[in-house]
Design an enzyme around this catalytic site. Structure first.
Site, mmCIF file in Angstrom:
data_model
loop_
_atom_site.group_PDB
_atom_site.id
_atom_site.type_symbol
_atom_site.label_atom_id
_atom_site.label_comp_id
_atom_site.label_asym_id
_atom_site.label_seq_id
_atom_site.Cartn_x
_atom_site.Cartn_y
_atom_site.Cartn_z
ATOM 1 C CE LYS A 78 -3.830 2.068 2.687
ATOM 2 N NZ LYS A 78 -4.719 1.902 3.858
ATOM 3 C CB SER A 158 -7.973 4.115 3.081
ATOM 4 O OG SER A 158 -7.180 3.365 3.993
ATOM 5 C CB SER A 182 -8.680 1.343 5.947
ATOM 6 O OG SER A 182 -9.336 2.575 5.991
#
Length: 495
Positions: A78, A158, A182
């Site tokens: 990420k 997210s 998330s």
């Protein structure tokens, strides 16, 4: 073997050990899948040279017989994790051009174990969002579609890029972070497994901070066994993070027996929300029945302060964000706005932050600054902290009464279309976190397991919440649930 990118971590590890496949072959298969999937906008910084170099080194290591479980396995990282020499922007314009001179502890541990980094994954800007629509790179897109409808769907947020990449088999697994859901919400939206470990289990060092008392890294994988394998590598004490726990990391994979006889699973009555879709209600009831059939005892429990969790979260998280994001000012790194003749340092701060931060980040910074301001600190921030203590105590009381895990829905709905919950009403978007934020406020481990499809053919997930530091037991309960649910659906390839 063709379609090597479709393997999970455990299958690929076993194939590597047997010599059926090499890490280079696995990596090349994933790199090709990534290049063919630009429509998903999941990978935003591709690192094929690094990937192939690490894959070659992993193959040597495997040959030498000195290889941990993650060795040679291609994964995505990420964009919130700092990766040395590779852009690490947290999906924000303000960090344009930032290439860290250091590696986050978690990504370093994965690299040390021989994992292969394929590139950086899309996400909501500074991890603020539930739909991956706040990214400077543009929206990440779910590989799933509703029936014959070709509307683009959100992969959740997210960690939307991570979810999309794992579900579409662009990588074998990915790192995510979870501040209010998330990891778990996107995992549920795309039919994969995502675990948020206990706060302090994984180091936060080198991960761009959103809300420091809530953020926690975790793996996003194709199944529970893979989550156990990757989590073990990501965990461990780190002297560079004062909130990192000095606890031994168990062999999580060895704890996956699937035997949950005699375990007590709590069903919290406060999670039965008004207007909950019948499909979510049914999935929850089915999940409880599956665990009961596997030998667990299902008990009704009460978590009375649940209804205050979202408001408390949306005071605490923005307060910590406004403090953490104060460092992005155009002085030392990242983007600096063009200044006019006569502009001073104040104008530089104002213009850089106005240009560099997107609307959602600006909104949360303003909320956070407001609740921390002199006249409102007690009325909002301190009160939210007291509520947080009560929420934590609710869980402590339930676990003290002998409950081993708590079963809830992971999300209030299946994935929705990009643009369907627009900026017109941000609160509507915040309600996506209704089942997940309590876990972050209490610092507990939580896992989302895919458990069924809705009537439009989209994945739905169930969440299990465990005792603090008891990820092994939680993963085993999730493993039993996964075996009972038998979820094998995959998105049809359209990208």
């Amino acid at each position: 073997m063709s379609d090597l990118n479709k393997l999970g971590l455990a299958e690929a590890r076993d194939a590597l050990r047997k010599g059926d496949v090499t890490s280079v072959e696995l990596t090349e298969s994933c790199l090709k899948a990534i290049d063919d999937a630009d429509a998903l906008n999941a990978f935003v910084h591709k690192t094929p040279e690094i990937a192939l170099e690490r894959a070659k080194a992993a193959d040597e290591r495997i040959k030498a017989g000195d290889a941990p479980s993650m060795c040679g396995l291609p994964i995505g990282i990420k964009d919130l994790f700092c990766t040395k020499g590779v852009p690490s922007q947290a999906a924000s314009k303000i960090l344009e051009g930032f290439k860290p001179e250091y590696e986050s502890t978690v990504s370093q541990q994965l690299a040390d174990a021989g994992a292969v980094m394929l590139g950086k994954l899309n996400m909501d800007e500074f991890a603020m969002g539930s739909s991956n629509e706040t990214s400077v790179y543009g929206n990440a897109v779910s590989p799933w579609r509703r029936g014959n409808d070709d509307a683009q769907l959100t992969p959740g947020g997210s960690s939307g890029g991570s979810a999309s990449a794992v579900a579409a088999d662009l990588c074998l697994a990915a790192t995510g972070t979870d501040t209010g859901g998330s990891i778990r919400q996107p995992a549920a939206f795309v039919g994969i497994t995502g675990i948020k470990p206990t706060y302090g289990r994984c180091s936060r060092w080198g991960i761009v901070a959103f809300a420091s008392s809530l953020d926690q890294a975790g793996p996003m994988t194709k199944n529970v066994r893979d989550a156990a394998i990757m989590l073990e590598t990501m965990c461990g004490h780190d002297a560079k993070d004062s909130t990192s726990a000095e606890l031994a990391v168990p062999n999580f994979e060895a704890m996956l027996t699937g035997d949950i006889k005699g375990k007590k699973i709590g069903i919290p009555k406060e999670y039965r929300m008004d207007g909950m879709p019948a499909e979510i209600e049914k999935l929850w009831a089915d999940g409880a029945a599956m665990l009961k059939d596997a030998g667990a005892e299902i008990v009704d429990i009460s978590l009375p302060h649940t209804k205050y969790a979202l408001p408390a979260y949306y005071v605490i998280a923005p307060a910590e964000a406004s403090s953490n994001l104060a460092r992005y000012d155009g002085v030392r790194y990242g983007r600096r706005a063009q200044l006019a003749q006569g502009d001073g340092i104040t104008e530089m701060y104002e213009k850089t932050r106005a240009e560099g931060f997107g609307h959602e980040v600006q909104r949360r910074v303003m909320i956070g600054t407001y609740v921390l301001s002199a006249g409102f600190y007690d009325a909002y921030y301190n009160r939210a902290r007291r509520v947080r203590t009560l929420i934590k105590k609710d869980f402590e009381d339930v676990f003290a009464a002998g409950v081993d895990a708590i079963l809830t829905p992971a999300t209030p709905s299946a994935s929705f279309g990009l643009g369907e919950m627009t900026e017109a009403d941000p609160v509507q978007m915040y309600l996506n976190d209704v089942f997940t934020v309590t876990v972050n406020l209490a610092g507990l481990p939580g896992i989302s397991v895919p458990a069924g499809l809705d009537k439009q053919g989209l994945p739905l997930g169930l969440q299990l919440i465990g005792r603090p530091w008891d990820e092994g037991d939680l993963l085993n309960t999730a493993y039993a649930l996964e075996n009972a649910a038998g979820f094998v659906a995959k998105p049809s390839k359209w990208w």
